[in-house]
Design a protein around this motif. Structure first.
Motif, PDB file in Angstrom:
ATOM      1  N   LEU A  69       0.825  -1.193   0.000  1.00  0.00           N
ATOM      2  CA  LEU A  69       0.000   0.000   0.000  1.00  0.00           C
ATOM      3  C   LEU A  69       0.869   1.257   0.000  1.00  0.00           C
ATOM      4  N   ALA A  70       0.698   2.088  -1.007  1.00  0.00           N
ATOM      5  CA  ALA A  70       1.365   3.387  -1.067  1.00  0.00           C
ATOM      6  C   ALA A  70       0.399   4.419  -0.500  1.00  0.00           C
ATOM      7  N   ILE A  71       0.878   5.220   0.420  1.00  0.00           N
ATOM      8  CA  ILE A  71       0.019   6.165   1.135  1.00  0.00           C
ATOM      9  C   ILE A  71       0.505   7.589   0.894  1.00  0.00           C
ATOM     10  N   ALA A  72      -0.426   8.458   0.513  1.00  0.00           N
ATOM     11  CA  ALA A  72      -0.165   9.891   0.433  1.00  0.00           C
ATOM     12  C   ALA A  72      -1.173  10.574   1.353  1.00  0.00           C
ATOM     13  N   LEU A  73      -0.692  11.499   2.158  1.00  0.00           N
ATOM     14  CA  LEU A  73      -1.549  12.240   3.081  1.00  0.00           C
ATOM     15  C   LEU A  73      -1.246  13.717   2.958  1.00  0.00           C
ATOM     16  N   ASP A  74      -2.250  14.538   3.244  1.00  0.00           N
ATOM     17  CA  ASP A  74      -2.050  15.982   3.293  1.00  0.00           C
ATOM     18  C   ASP A  74      -3.086  16.576   4.237  1.00  0.00           C
ATOM     19  N   SER A  75      -2.818  17.763   4.706  1.00  0.00           N
ATOM     20  CA  SER A  75      -3.734  18.468   5.596  1.00  0.00           C
ATOM     21  C   SER A  75      -3.618  19.961   5.358  1.00  0.00           C
ATOM     22  N   ASP A  76      -4.638  20.673   5.790  1.00  0.00           N
ATOM     23  CA  ASP A  76      -4.611  22.126   5.692  1.00  0.00           C
ATOM     24  C   ASP A  76      -4.001  22.766   6.944  1.00  0.00           C
ATOM     25  N   GLN A  89       5.981   7.950   6.530  1.00  0.00           N
ATOM     26  CA  GLN A  89       7.290   7.297   6.628  1.00  0.00           C
ATOM     27  C   GLN A  89       7.195   5.932   7.307  1.00  0.00           C
ATOM     28  N   ILE A  90       6.308   5.805   8.263  1.00  0.00           N
ATOM     29  CA  ILE A  90       6.183   4.543   8.999  1.00  0.00           C
ATOM     30  C   ILE A  90       5.438   3.483   8.190  1.00  0.00           C
ATOM     31  N   TYR A  91       4.348   3.856   7.519  1.00  0.00           N
ATOM     32  CA  TYR A  91       3.446   2.862   6.947  1.00  0.00           C
ATOM     33  C   TYR A  91       3.461   2.735   5.426  1.00  0.00           C
ATOM     34  N   SER A  92       3.782   3.766   4.698  1.00  0.00           N
ATOM     35  CA  SER A  92       3.686   3.697   3.238  1.00  0.00           C
ATOM     36  C   SER A  92       4.705   2.718   2.666  1.00  0.00           C
ATOM     37  N   GLY A  93       4.234   1.863   1.777  1.00  0.00           N
ATOM     38  CA  GLY A  93       5.103   0.898   1.116  1.00  0.00           C
ATOM     39  C   GLY A  93       5.390  -0.350   1.929  1.00  0.00           C
ATOM     40  N   ALA A 134      -8.134   1.029   4.198  1.00  0.00           N
ATOM     41  CA  ALA A 134      -7.639   1.020   2.815  1.00  0.00           C
ATOM     42  C   ALA A 134      -6.875  -0.260   2.497  1.00  0.00           C
ATOM     43  N   VAL A 135      -6.224  -0.835   3.490  1.00  0.00           N
ATOM     44  CA  VAL A 135      -5.508  -2.111   3.277  1.00  0.00           C
ATOM     45  C   VAL A 135      -6.479  -3.158   2.727  1.00  0.00           C
ATOM     46  N   ALA A 136      -7.676  -3.180   3.274  1.00  0.00           N
ATOM     47  CA  ALA A 136      -8.668  -4.170   2.849  1.00  0.00           C
ATOM     48  C   ALA A 136      -9.364  -3.796   1.551  1.00  0.00           C
ATOM     49  N   GLU A 137      -9.463  -2.508   1.266  1.00  0.00           N
ATOM     50  CA  GLU A 137     -10.249  -2.056   0.125  1.00  0.00           C
ATOM     51  C   GLU A 137      -9.450  -1.857  -1.151  1.00  0.00           C
TER      52      GLU A 137
END
Length: 138
Positions: A69-76, A89-93, A134-137
């Motif tokens: 799973l590749a994860i991208a996150l962002d916030s305002d 850094q911990i979970y993506s990939g 998301a891992v499951a979906e």
């Protein structure tokens, strides 16, 4: 390649240098936030808006070529972006099993939890919930 647990410990160790001074810890987190890639507006439109966050947080998850799973996150919000950068850094990939079984203890271990309101901490829990979903979906 390091595991999710090893990546988390590396970040905890990096932030530990600032644990004696809350202002320096906060400042380091803000600098860390600047290193999180900004999600383009067109990706935000397709990304999942995480419900339960005080700030707007977008999650874009997809399978990489390696099947992880590749994860991208962002916030305002800048301070939230710092924590999101740690999550990426911990979970993506990482393999699905690592994502499911590696608890996110970064806030508590770095004493950043003391700088976050209960609402913000609940928002981070919502981000982790959506990543595991998301891992499951995906």
């Amino acid at each position: 390649m390091e595991t999710a647990a090893e990546a988390q410990q590396r970040l905890i160790d990096d932030f530990a240098e600032f644990s004696d001074d809350p202002f320096s810890l906060y400042e380091y987190l803000l600098g860390f936030a600047a290193d999180l890639p900004v999600m383009p507006d067109e990706e935000k439109k397709r990304a999942r808006l995480v419900e339960g966050c005080q700030s707007q947080v977008w999650l874009n998850a997809h399978r990489g070529a390696d099947g992880n799973l590749a994860i991208a996150l962002d916030s305002d919000t800048l301070i939230v972006r710092g924590v999101l950068h740690a999550i990426v850094q911990i979970y993506s990939g990482r393999p699905d099993g690592e994502i499911r079984t590696t608890d996110f203890t970064f806030l508590e271990q770095t004493e950043l939890a003391d700088l976050f309101s209960a609402e913000r901490q609940s928002g981070i829990e919502a981000v982790m919930r959506d990543i595991r979903k998301a891992v499951a979906e995906v």
